[in-house]
Design a protein around this motif. Sequence first.
Motif, PDB file in Angstrom:
ATOM      1  N   CYS A   1     -30.480   1.693  -5.240  1.00 33.86           N
ATOM      2  CA  CYS A   1     -29.662   0.564  -5.685  1.00 33.86           C
ATOM      3  C   CYS A   1     -29.386   0.780  -7.168  1.00 33.86           C
ATOM      4  O   CYS A   1     -30.291   1.080  -7.935  1.00 33.86           O
ATOM      5  CB  CYS A   1     -30.399  -0.753  -5.480  1.00 33.86           C
ATOM      6  SG  CYS A   1     -29.470  -2.158  -6.131  1.00 33.86           S
ATOM      7  N   ARG A   2     -28.139   0.634  -7.572  1.00 33.67           N
ATOM      8  CA  ARG A   2     -27.780   0.838  -8.980  1.00 33.67           C
ATOM      9  C   ARG A   2     -27.633  -0.489  -9.706  1.00 33.67           C
ATOM     10  O   ARG A   2     -27.452  -0.500 -10.907  1.00 33.67           O
ATOM     11  CB  ARG A   2     -26.475   1.628  -9.033  1.00 33.67           C
ATOM     12  CG  ARG A   2     -26.103   2.180 -10.397  1.00 33.67           C
ATOM     13  CD  ARG A   2     -27.131   3.077 -11.019  1.00 33.67           C
ATOM     14  NE  ARG A   2     -26.569   3.967 -12.033  1.00 33.67           N
ATOM     15  CZ  ARG A   2     -27.299   4.595 -12.934  1.00 33.67           C
ATOM     16  NH1 ARG A   2     -28.614   4.450 -12.953  1.00 33.67           N
ATOM     17  NH2 ARG A   2     -26.720   5.396 -13.811  1.00 33.67           N
ATOM     18  N   CYS A   3     -27.689  -1.623  -8.955  1.00 33.83           N
ATOM     19  CA  CYS A   3     -27.379  -2.907  -9.596  1.00 33.83           C
ATOM     20  C   CYS A   3     -28.589  -3.772  -9.914  1.00 33.83           C
ATOM     21  O   CYS A   3     -28.606  -4.448 -10.931  1.00 33.83           O
ATOM     22  CB  CYS A   3     -26.486  -3.749  -8.685  1.00 33.83           C
ATOM     23  SG  CYS A   3     -24.918  -3.042  -8.236  1.00 33.83           S
ATOM     24  N   THR A   4     -29.556  -3.830  -9.003  1.00 38.27           N
ATOM     25  CA  THR A   4     -30.514  -4.947  -9.042  1.00 38.27           C
ATOM     26  C   THR A   4     -31.800  -4.671  -9.795  1.00 38.27           C
ATOM     27  O   THR A   4     -32.545  -5.607 -10.099  1.00 38.27           O
ATOM     28  CB  THR A   4     -30.941  -5.336  -7.614  1.00 38.27           C
ATOM     29  OG1 THR A   4     -31.630  -4.204  -7.032  1.00 38.27           O
ATOM     30  CG2 THR A   4     -29.754  -5.706  -6.758  1.00 38.27           C
TER      31      THR A   4
ATOM     32  N   ALA B   1     -28.842  -9.167  -3.329  1.00 39.40           N
ATOM     33  CA  ALA B   1     -27.645  -8.330  -3.210  1.00 39.40           C
ATOM     34  C   ALA B   1     -26.732  -8.630  -4.383  1.00 39.40           C
ATOM     35  O   ALA B   1     -26.374  -9.789  -4.608  1.00 39.40           O
ATOM     36  CB  ALA B   1     -26.916  -8.620  -1.899  1.00 39.40           C
ATOM     37  N   GLN B   2     -26.392  -7.615  -5.140  1.00 41.25           N
ATOM     38  CA  GLN B   2     -25.381  -7.819  -6.186  1.00 41.25           C
ATOM     39  C   GLN B   2     -24.051  -7.285  -5.681  1.00 41.25           C
ATOM     40  O   GLN B   2     -23.320  -8.003  -5.020  1.00 41.25           O
ATOM     41  CB  GLN B   2     -25.832  -7.185  -7.499  1.00 41.25           C
ATOM     42  CG  GLN B   2     -26.971  -7.985  -8.156  1.00 41.25           C
ATOM     43  CD  GLN B   2     -27.304  -7.547  -9.570  1.00 41.25           C
ATOM     44  OE1 GLN B   2     -26.504  -6.934 -10.258  1.00 41.25           O
ATOM     45  NE2 GLN B   2     -28.508  -7.866 -10.017  1.00 41.25           N
ATOM     46  N   CYS B   3     -23.742  -6.018  -5.925  1.00 42.29           N
ATOM     47  CA  CYS B   3     -22.472  -5.530  -5.368  1.00 42.29           C
ATOM     48  C   CYS B   3     -22.562  -5.462  -3.845  1.00 42.29           C
ATOM     49  O   CYS B   3     -21.564  -5.561  -3.153  1.00 42.29           O
ATOM     50  CB  CYS B   3     -22.093  -4.175  -5.948  1.00 42.29           C
ATOM     51  SG  CYS B   3     -22.925  -2.765  -5.206  1.00 42.29           S
ATOM     52  N   GLY B   4     -23.766  -5.260  -3.324  1.00 43.58           N
ATOM     53  CA  GLY B   4     -23.967  -5.306  -1.879  1.00 43.58           C
ATOM     54  C   GLY B   4     -23.786  -3.992  -1.147  1.00 43.58           C
ATOM     55  O   GLY B   4     -23.991  -3.932   0.061  1.00 43.58           O
ATOM     56  N   ILE B   5     -23.410  -2.934  -1.849  1.00 45.74           N
ATOM     57  CA  ILE B   5     -23.115  -1.694  -1.118  1.00 45.74           C
ATOM     58  C   ILE B   5     -24.401  -1.057  -0.582  1.00 45.74           C
ATOM     59  O   ILE B   5     -24.395  -0.409   0.457  1.00 45.74           O
ATOM     60  CB  ILE B   5     -22.320  -0.697  -2.021  1.00 45.74           C
ATOM     61  CG1 ILE B   5     -21.695   0.420  -1.179  1.00 45.74           C
ATOM     62  CG2 ILE B   5     -23.181  -0.088  -3.119  1.00 45.74           C
ATOM     63  CD1 ILE B   5     -20.424   0.059  -0.512  1.00 45.74           C
ATOM     64  N   CYS B   6     -25.527  -1.271  -1.263  1.00 44.43           N
ATOM     65  CA  CYS B   6     -26.797  -0.718  -0.776  1.00 44.43           C
ATOM     66  C   CYS B   6     -27.475  -1.652   0.199  1.00 44.43           C
ATOM     67  O   CYS B   6     -28.473  -1.284   0.823  1.00 44.43           O
ATOM     68  CB  CYS B   6     -27.747  -0.468  -1.945  1.00 44.43           C
ATOM     69  SG  CYS B   6     -28.375  -2.012  -2.678  1.00 44.43           S
TER      70      CYS B   6
ATOM     71  N   ILE C   1     -23.041   3.295  -6.160  1.00 44.36           N
ATOM     72  CA  ILE C   1     -23.337   3.842  -4.828  1.00 44.36           C
ATOM     73  C   ILE C   1     -22.056   3.977  -4.002  1.00 44.36           C
ATOM     74  O   ILE C   1     -21.981   4.795  -3.082  1.00 44.36           O
ATOM     75  CB  ILE C   1     -24.398   2.975  -4.116  1.00 44.36           C
ATOM     76  CG1 ILE C   1     -25.668   2.867  -4.974  1.00 44.36           C
ATOM     77  CG2 ILE C   1     -24.753   3.539  -2.744  1.00 44.36           C
ATOM     78  CD1 ILE C   1     -26.343   4.185  -5.321  1.00 44.36           C
TER      79      ILE C   1
HETATM   80  S1  FES Z   1     -26.540  -4.187  -5.045  1.00 46.90           S
HETATM   81 FE1  FES Z   1     -25.171  -2.724  -5.852  1.00 46.90          FE
HETATM   82  S2  FES Z   1     -26.100  -0.862  -5.385  1.00 46.90           S
HETATM   83 FE2  FES Z   1     -27.576  -2.330  -4.755  1.00 46.90          FE
END
Ligand code: FES
Length: 912
Positions: free
Chosen positions: A135-138, A98-103, A347
């Motif tokens: 997911c836009r981060c990982t 989990a990076q930003c965690g929104i997904c 996201i």
């Molecule tokens: S952790 Fe940021 S969108 Fe998946």
Amino acid sequence: MTAEIFLNVNGQSHALKVPPVKRLSEVIRDDLSLTGTKVGCNAGDCGACTVLVDGEQVCACLTPVIQAEGRQVTTVEGLAEKGTLSDLQKSFARHGAAQCGICTPGMLMAATSLLNKDSDPSRETVEDALGGVLCRCTGYQKIVDAILDISSPDTRESPAAGSAVGSSITKVDAIEKLNGSEKYGADGIPKDALWVRILRSPHALARVGMGDLRAKVNEFDGITDFLTFQDIPFNRFGIYPVGKDQPVLSDGLVRYRGDAVVAVVGTREAITKITLEDLSVVFEPLDPVIGVHAAMDATALQLHEDKPGNILIEGTVDKGNIGDGLLGAAAISNGSFKTRFVEHAYIEPEAGWAQRVGDRVEVHATTQAVHMDRDEIASVLQIDKERVRVVPTACGGGFGGKLDVSIQPILAVAAMKYDRPVAYVYERPESMAASTKRHPSEISCRFAADKDGKLLIAEMTADFDTGAYASWGPTVAGRVPVHGSGPYFVPNVHITGRGVFTNGPPAGAFRGFGVPQAAIAHETMMDDLAEQLGMDRLEIRLINAIKVGEPTSTGQILKASAGMGPCLEVLKNKWHSLLEEAEDFNGRNDGVKRQGVGVGAMWYGIGNTSLSNPSTMEVGIDRDGKITLFNGAVDIGQGSNTILQQICADAAGLPVDQFTYVMGDSDLTKDAGKTSASRQTFVSGKAAELAGLDLKSQILRHANVSEEAKFNIQGGVLYIDDGAGVREIALSSLPADEKGMVFFGTGTFDPPTTPLDEHGQGDPYATYGFAAQIALVEVDTELGTTQVNKIIAAHDVGKAINPQQVEGQIHGGIAQGLGLALMEEYVPGVTENLHDYLIPTFGDMPEMEVLIVEDAEPLGPYGAKGVGEPGLVPTAPAIFGAVRHATGVRVTEAPLLPHRLKAALKRQEAMQ
Ligand code: FES
Ligand code: FES
């Protein structure tokens, strides 16, 4: 029409009076206050809202609540048992998934559904089962790894005092992201809030006429007010003091499709129903100026009064003499390149709320730049900035797109006016239409090398479509001339970057500030020169890689930490293996499918270009022995909350697991600058180190012991061991400051830079990150499709404070670089949702391998630099080089959509 609906959610029964067709996501979030389920699109495209109904994953935003009646609904809040994370959640934490965690809630629910049916799935099965969640981060790899490895124990021990740096500790905010308790912009809105929504222009350029809107308020149920530009005390905002050119609400002219016209205030339901037609707002459309060529034409309409020729700004770097350099040239390459608008596609859409508190306003919003937001809100309201408090919510992805204010000014205006909490959550199409984009570019360049492959010249003109308003255009135009020669020593350089106003969406900050676009050009030049000289493509980069002691294009002598060469060196063997792999594949296949290998290299100045960008960190110990890092840097998922604690803890000589933190609240933290330009580890990290050292020295001074003394804190007692014995100091016996702290350390760091002179000469950055990536692709020459099979990425980060997070940043950067290269193109009015605007999914991602190179930067905390943007920059050049290797097509346009590659292949065929 409401009906009584019986729902069982996470084992609890609920009887609700709601419309039977109400979205299950809304019932879960609004009626049951289970905000762990997220909404990213409300259209079935992103999967953020995934929940289980009778064990099967469904998009809650597309499911009418009636369909869940009498069935078992499980949300992310139902995964942990008695507060203990499930094995799957623990595995996500262990793997840094989990990076930003929104997904993350959606990913966890989709994975739970899969694991209930198949406890030992293959990688392909996992990718298929989770394919509907974006997911836009990982870059997805760590998510798959976590799902495939749920039963392994966590063997990591919390690092002892002094050994947190270099350790892959779990993110300090992981639990909240995994159990659904993290509060993002839309999650903490007071129930009694009024709602606001901006009605936006459907035209790229038009005059706007509106009558007395206030007289219409009573015509609509649930509407409190209509706000126009006349309600805005100072109706302009923008990043630079000289670039405040964007109106909060239009004052007679709209300059892009999505420009703000009128704000509607009322109940949440009522505001969604109002249209500009309802308000008899009249547009007189004008011919818009589209693209930089049209904008710079002598006959073009001037879009901003004070900007002749539609030029926002121009930056130049001039070194040596191009004519002289060409005298020794054995190979000369020319090229023109084009890239397009790219959407951030975080996201989490923009969201937040504001309230008036006495004569102050308090804004809670998703953001990357707390203190800049505070100053901008104060400017719009024309009040002292001390009267504004900004409290950042968790940020569900930013990538530069949440550096500009969005909802904040109108929320603040409305909260002050109505003295009630006011909320705003963008719908996905509004988020995409209204927000900034990556600058489209038109780049022409010429590079030359001698017979040994040594670069002689780098010449480039880069025009960037900055859209309707300035936003971060000056940053792009300033940064690209510095970086346009690539990470090489080049004796003769002439590079110009221009920001050009058009009627496109405002282009702003997006991971790299123009450098990714320029890298496509300079890396193609390197491949051209290698081809002309019959040299290996990696070798020519290695020969030219800039080294310590050499001057950059701006004449800056690199004093330390220039890891370009080492990055290429560690890739060498893998490069040759991939070349063999591709050759073998091509020898065995019929020629329709062709494999190729490419390399991309880059450098990136960490922090602002030739501008002061200080950060201040504070750390305190209270009477109970609680250690708090007061950290004004916003963690947008990249992990600064964790990294800054690791650094501060080691500097203070205390164990990192005793730390807690306050992030970003502008009343409680000092300005740490914005989360951009890959600067938080380097700049705020150094400030955190200095704060930790200050805390330590105060403790030692209080105890009157030397540097060599050891100390620790347990149960509110400070234990000091000075070699002669252990002393105890009860912290409750010490006087506390106004923050309740008995010891308090402060650190400030502003990286040393100098202004650039009229030739662009000077020291624009204190340090640079370096990287090279190699890509293996497979092209279907009939379909024009490109599948990236493998990316191997070598990055010089100075020092990896948390190697797992560094790897995560690079994975995410590769995903966005792949999107830039192959699929992402924002077209106003056409790709304003996540159905038509494609971002990489599980199935698009290659196998990724990260090689961390640590060429320590003496100025950085423990030698660290930054990695946020470097992860993305070399990816597109590496992919394009690989496509060229596979097909012979020299790629000059991004994204390389199948129709573009097919057309290029056809052109190539015709010329043979
Ligand atoms: S952790 Fe940021 S969108 Fe998946
Ligand atoms: S919010 Fe339901 S799929 Fe995006």
